[in-house]
Design an enzyme around this catalytic site. Structure first.
Site, PDB file in Angstrom:
ATOM      1  CB  THR A  92      -0.899   0.031   1.254  1.00 40.64           C
ATOM      2  OG1 THR A  92      -0.059  -0.173   2.413  1.00 40.64           O
ATOM      3  CG2 THR A  92      -1.961  -1.008   1.232  1.00 40.64           C
ATOM      4  CG  ASN A 225       4.584   1.695  12.245  1.00 43.33           C
ATOM      5  OD1 ASN A 225       5.339   1.092  12.992  1.00 43.33           O
ATOM      6  ND2 ASN A 225       4.013   1.119  11.206  1.00 43.33           N
ATOM      7  CB  CYS A 277       6.085   0.995   8.393  1.00 39.85           C
ATOM      8  SG  CYS A 277       5.452  -0.597   7.870  1.00 39.85           S
TER       9      CYS A 277
HETATM   10  C1  UDX Z   1       8.564  -0.610  11.878  1.00 37.59           C
HETATM   11  C2  UDX Z   1       7.932  -0.960  13.241  1.00 37.59           C
HETATM   12  O1  UDX Z   1       8.961  -1.058  14.229  1.00 37.59           O
HETATM   13  C3  UDX Z   1       7.160  -2.259  13.139  1.00 37.59           C
HETATM   14  O2  UDX Z   1       6.504  -2.555  14.370  1.00 37.59           O
HETATM   15  C4  UDX Z   1       6.127  -2.125  12.026  1.00 37.59           C
HETATM   16  O3  UDX Z   1       5.418  -3.329  11.852  1.00 37.59           O
HETATM   17  C5  UDX Z   1       6.788  -1.733  10.716  1.00 37.59           C
HETATM   18  O4  UDX Z   1       7.558  -0.547  10.888  1.00 37.59           O
HETATM   19  P1  UDX Z   1      10.698  -1.465  10.526  1.00 37.59           P
HETATM   20  O5  UDX Z   1      10.385  -0.373   9.556  1.00 37.59           O
HETATM   21  O6  UDX Z   1      10.968  -2.821  10.000  1.00 37.59           O
HETATM   22  O7  UDX Z   1       9.514  -1.630  11.577  1.00 37.59           O
HETATM   23  O8  UDX Z   1      12.006  -1.044  11.352  1.00 37.59           O
HETATM   24  P2  UDX Z   1      12.305  -0.275  12.710  1.00 37.59           P
HETATM   25  O9  UDX Z   1      13.178  -1.147  13.527  1.00 37.59           O
HETATM   26  O10 UDX Z   1      11.109   0.255  13.358  1.00 37.59           O
HETATM   27  O11 UDX Z   1      13.218   0.936  12.201  1.00 37.59           O
HETATM   28  C6  UDX Z   1      12.715   1.965  11.370  1.00 37.59           C
HETATM   29  C7  UDX Z   1      13.793   2.979  11.073  1.00 37.59           C
HETATM   30  O12 UDX Z   1      14.113   3.748  12.226  1.00 37.59           O
HETATM   31  C8  UDX Z   1      15.105   2.365  10.597  1.00 37.59           C
HETATM   32  O13 UDX Z   1      15.622   3.133   9.531  1.00 37.59           O
HETATM   33  C9  UDX Z   1      15.998   2.456  11.805  1.00 37.59           C
HETATM   34  O14 UDX Z   1      17.353   2.514  11.472  1.00 37.59           O
HETATM   35  C10 UDX Z   1      15.509   3.750  12.444  1.00 37.59           C
HETATM   36  N1  UDX Z   1      15.764   3.824  13.888  1.00 37.59           N
HETATM   37  C11 UDX Z   1      15.144   2.963  14.741  1.00 37.59           C
HETATM   38  C12 UDX Z   1      16.641   4.783  14.382  1.00 37.59           C
HETATM   39  O15 UDX Z   1      17.206   5.568  13.619  1.00 37.59           O
HETATM   40  N2  UDX Z   1      16.851   4.853  15.733  1.00 37.59           N
HETATM   41  C13 UDX Z   1      16.231   4.010  16.613  1.00 37.59           C
HETATM   42  O16 UDX Z   1      16.469   4.145  17.819  1.00 37.59           O
HETATM   43  C14 UDX Z   1      15.361   3.028  16.097  1.00 37.59           C
END
Ligand code: UDX
Ligand code: ADP
Length: 463
Positions: A92, A225, A277
């Site tokens: 989506t 999110n 997401c």
């Molecule tokens: C996210 C949600 O965590 C998950 O529950 C949902 O289902 C989908 O979206 P995801 O996108 O796979 O998951 O990764 P996530 O671990 O949340 O990280 C997202 C982004 O934030 C990454 O680019 C990561 O590097 C960044 N991030 C995360 C940071 O820069 N600092 C942090 O402390 C945590």
């Protein structure tokens, strides 16, 4: 009692989720279908390490269940008709045209699925929304299914996925919670809810399975999110403040995170969040708020995105200003292209935007990522449409070897926190670079002391 599950969409969500359901429910036949033949062929590859989604531990789960009760197929109609329960896990993306362009979710793939289900189904089905959807999509789904169907009954559930990429298998095996939205006020609705609860109850403790009404469930996914992304933007905003005040953002994060009301997770300053997401869901939230006339609510959440764009931009601009205000013709090596470690997913990765800015300044960007394929890097940059694909191919080079990527470079930029970067032979890398040799660490990953003692000019975020 559910005997047969069909999942439409064999991507980052559908693939791992169904693999784990099949692993944990040997009594249920799970068929994952996709229109993308190549993707299905890759899921069926005899060599299980060639499956199209890289996730630690996923190959073992697929090896255990595939051919037993887990099947990947392109025969969408057949799988739909056979199943008692159908998961919709199609993409989506943010709309790229028309009303809501750049903000609203594009629901065309969802609608196509609904119409296909309505056309094909000859028996009652429970339809489960797995993709992240704007609030009230379930009612649109129900409308389509009820009005174009063959008189069969459809119960709609919302079951948002909270797995994070890179830890998907772990998250699926022991989720903090499983959320299922449904209509408990009718007998059929309650039965549908129970059927899905029973699937998860094969391995998830009952108290971790939460049931709500459909709208709460849909909204919870978007807002979980948004709140997570907000934490990252909060700490990233503080990283800039730390850089000008001699504070260190890691120390600040540690100090505030030990307050149990705040908690320590998602306070890691970085070059900016990416992934399929966070941005999409916040944009969606902003769009929904605006469409109800809630402008302050919309502006509040939009600021999370503005901060993230700023963080990516200032990382790139700092590289340019540090390299004496010009990167024209200079080789800049990127370590990492994925949006985080342990995934081959690059959607919305900060690396794409940083590369775009540097390419506009005529830099020569070289890229090494342990899991991302060469064609993906080019397609990510081409997708932005900033310049011709020929120009991108000329100025962007993808390497299979990190030492080659860094050879002759003026600077290295760390964009993804892959563990392997820490254990490279940094002396060897230094020896092959132009001097002064710069490292811009967008993930606070490398050992500053070690790098400085070798001779690198080292800069990181938030210090
Ligand atoms: C996210 C949600 O965590 C998950 O529950 C949902 O289902 C989908 O979206 P995801 O996108 O796979 O998951 O990764 P996530 O671990 O949340 O990280 C997202 C982004 O934030 C990454 O680019 C990561 O590097 C960044 N991030 C995360 C940071 O820069 N600092 C942090 O402390 C945590
Ligand atoms: P996500 O991260 O949400 O899983 P992906 O893009 O990785 O997103 O996966 C979505 C998958 O859904 C893609 O492989 C795409 O081919 C598939 N898909 C989209 N529409 C349909 C459809 N109508 N029928 C079958 N598969 C579809």
């Amino acid at each position: 009692m559910v005997n047969k599950i069909c999942c439409i969409g064999a991507g980052y969500v559908g693939g791992p989720t169904m693999a784990v359901i099949a692993q944990k429910c040997p009594d249920i036949k799970v068929t994952v279908v996709d229109i993308n033949e190549q993707r299905i062929a890759a899921w069926n590859d005899e060599d299980v390490t060639k499956i199209p989604v890289y996730e630690p531990g996923l190959d073992a789960v697929v090896a255990e269940a595939r051919g037993r009760n887990l099947f990947f197929s392109t025969e969408v109609d057949k799988a739909i008709d056979e199943a008692d329960m159908i998961f919709i896990s199609v993409n989506t993306p943010t709309k790229t045209y028309g009303v809501g362009k750049g903000m609203a979710a594009d629901l065309k793939y969802i609608e196509l699925c609904a119409r296909q289900i309505a056309r094909v189904a000859t028996s009652d089905k429970i339809v489960v929304e797995k993709s992240t959807l704007p609030v009230r999509t379930a009612s649109a789904l129900k409308d389509i299914l009820d009005n174009t169907g063959n008189g069969v009954k459809f119960d709609i559930l919302s079951n948002p996925e909270f797995l994070a990429e890179g830890t998907a298998v772990e998250d699926l095996h022991s989720p903090d919670r499983v959320l299922i939205g449904g209509d408990e006020s009718t007998e059929e609705g309650a039965a549908a809810l129970k059927a899905l609860v029973d699937v998860y109850a094969h391995w998830v403790p009952r108290e971790c399975i939460l049931t709500t009404n459909v709208w709460s469930s849909e909204l919870s996914k978007l807002t979980a999110n948004a709140v997570l992304a907000q934490r990252v933007s909060s700490i990233n905003s503080l990283s800039e403040l730390c850089e000008v005040t001699e504070a260190d953002v890691n120390e600040v994060a540690r100090a505030i995170g030990m307050d149990s009301r705040i908690g320590s997770k998602f306070l890691k300053a970085s070059v900016g969040f990416g992934g399929s997401c966070f941005q999409k869901d916040i944009l969606n939230l902003v769009y929904i708020a605006k469409s109800y006339g809630l402008n302050e609510v919309a502006d509040y959440w939009e600021q999370v995105i503005i901060m993230n764009d700023h963080q990516k931009g200032r990382f790139a601009r700092n590289i340019i200003s540090t390299l004496y205000n010009t990167v024209s013709g200079k080789k800049i090596a990127f370590l990492g292209w994925a949006f985080k470690k342990d995934t081959n997913d690059t959607r919305e990765s900060a690396a794409i935007y940083v590369a775009d800015i540097l390419l506009s300044e005529q830099a020569k960007v070289s890229v090494y990522d342990p899991k991302v394929e060469e064609y993906q890097v080019y397609s990510d940059v081409d997708y932005l449409g900033t310049r011709s694909s020929e120009e991108n191919t000329e100025n962007l080079t993808v390497f299979n070897d990190p030492y080659e990527a860094c050879k002759g470079a003026h600077a290295i930029a760390v964009l993804t926190e892959w563990d392997e970067f820490k254990s490279y032979d940094w002396q060897k890398i230094y020896d092959g670079m132009l001097k002064p040799a710069f490292v811009f660490d967008g993930r606070r990953l490398l050992d500053e002391k070690q790098l400085k003692s070798i001779g690198f000019q080292y800069q990181t975020i938030g210090r």
